[in-house]
Design a protein around this motif. Sequence first.
Motif, short mmCIF file in Angstrom:
data_model
loop_
_atom_site.label_atom_id
_atom_site.label_comp_id
_atom_site.label_asym_id
_atom_site.label_seq_id
_atom_site.Cartn_x
_atom_site.Cartn_y
_atom_site.Cartn_z
N ASP A 15 0.82 -1.28 -0.07
CA ASP A 15 -0.03 -0.17 0.06
C ASP A 15 0.61 1.17 -0.04
N ALA A 16 1.86 1.22 0.86
CA ALA A 16 2.77 2.28 0.94
C ALA A 16 3.49 2.46 -0.27
N GLY A 17 3.93 1.51 -1.07
CA GLY A 17 4.52 1.67 -2.56
C GLY A 17 3.68 2.33 -3.55
N LEU A 18 2.27 1.67 -3.46
CA LEU A 18 1.28 2.40 -4.49
C LEU A 18 1.07 3.84 -3.98
N LEU A 32 4.13 10.15 -7.21
CA LEU A 32 5.10 10.17 -8.40
C LEU A 32 3.91 10.94 -9.49
N LEU A 33 2.89 10.07 -9.51
CA LEU A 33 2.00 10.52 -10.74
C LEU A 33 1.62 12.00 -10.65
N ASP A 34 1.16 12.47 -9.37
CA ASP A 34 0.92 13.85 -9.10
C ASP A 34 2.27 14.84 -9.32
N LEU A 35 3.11 14.42 -8.82
CA LEU A 35 4.39 15.52 -8.98
C LEU A 35 5.00 15.20 -10.31
N LEU A 36 5.02 14.21 -11.04
CA LEU A 36 5.49 14.20 -12.48
C LEU A 36 4.61 14.41 -13.53
N ILE A 89 1.77 1.53 -12.95
CA ILE A 89 1.01 1.18 -11.78
C ILE A 89 0.23 -0.22 -12.21
N ARG A 90 -0.36 0.02 -13.47
CA ARG A 90 -1.08 -1.07 -14.16
C ARG A 90 -0.03 -2.32 -14.27
N PHE A 91 0.99 -2.16 -14.71
CA PHE A 91 2.01 -3.27 -14.93
C PHE A 91 2.11 -4.16 -13.43
N ASP A 107 -1.08 -8.33 -4.55
CA ASP A 107 -1.13 -7.86 -3.08
C ASP A 107 -1.51 -6.24 -3.31
N LEU A 108 -1.48 -5.74 -4.35
CA LEU A 108 -1.61 -4.27 -4.38
C LEU A 108 -3.28 -4.11 -4.31
#
Length: 113
Positions: free
Chosen positions: A59-62, A68-72, A81-83, A90-91
């Motif tokens: 969960d923390a990695g997600l 990163l999505l918001d930042l980049l 994320i989809r991959f 477990d995501l």
Amino acid sequence: MDHKPVEEARRWLAEQGVAQAGDGAWTSDQGTADELLASNDVAHAWTRAALEDPDLDADAGLRLALGLLDLLDDYWVTCEIRFAMADAHDLNAGLLWEAYRRRPMCPERALPS
């Protein structure tokens, strides 16, 4: 927009030696001093690493990848994320879709520090 995930992503990138040099421009201690990276370069190089960081649970990695999505603001982050969702069962899909549903309500972009 909740700026905490963005700041966490920025901090994590800094720990990896990646720093924002301007709007959409980044530097890395792995490149030459005058080489600038685009947000897409950072997304390609670091999103999977964020999702698979051994110091973070799934969960923390997600959450980090969403930061990163918001930042980049780069589509490749969503691809990674989809991959990861396809590879690791477990995501937390609920966490992902909750975050994606909030995005249309958050038109502002992350500000460079």
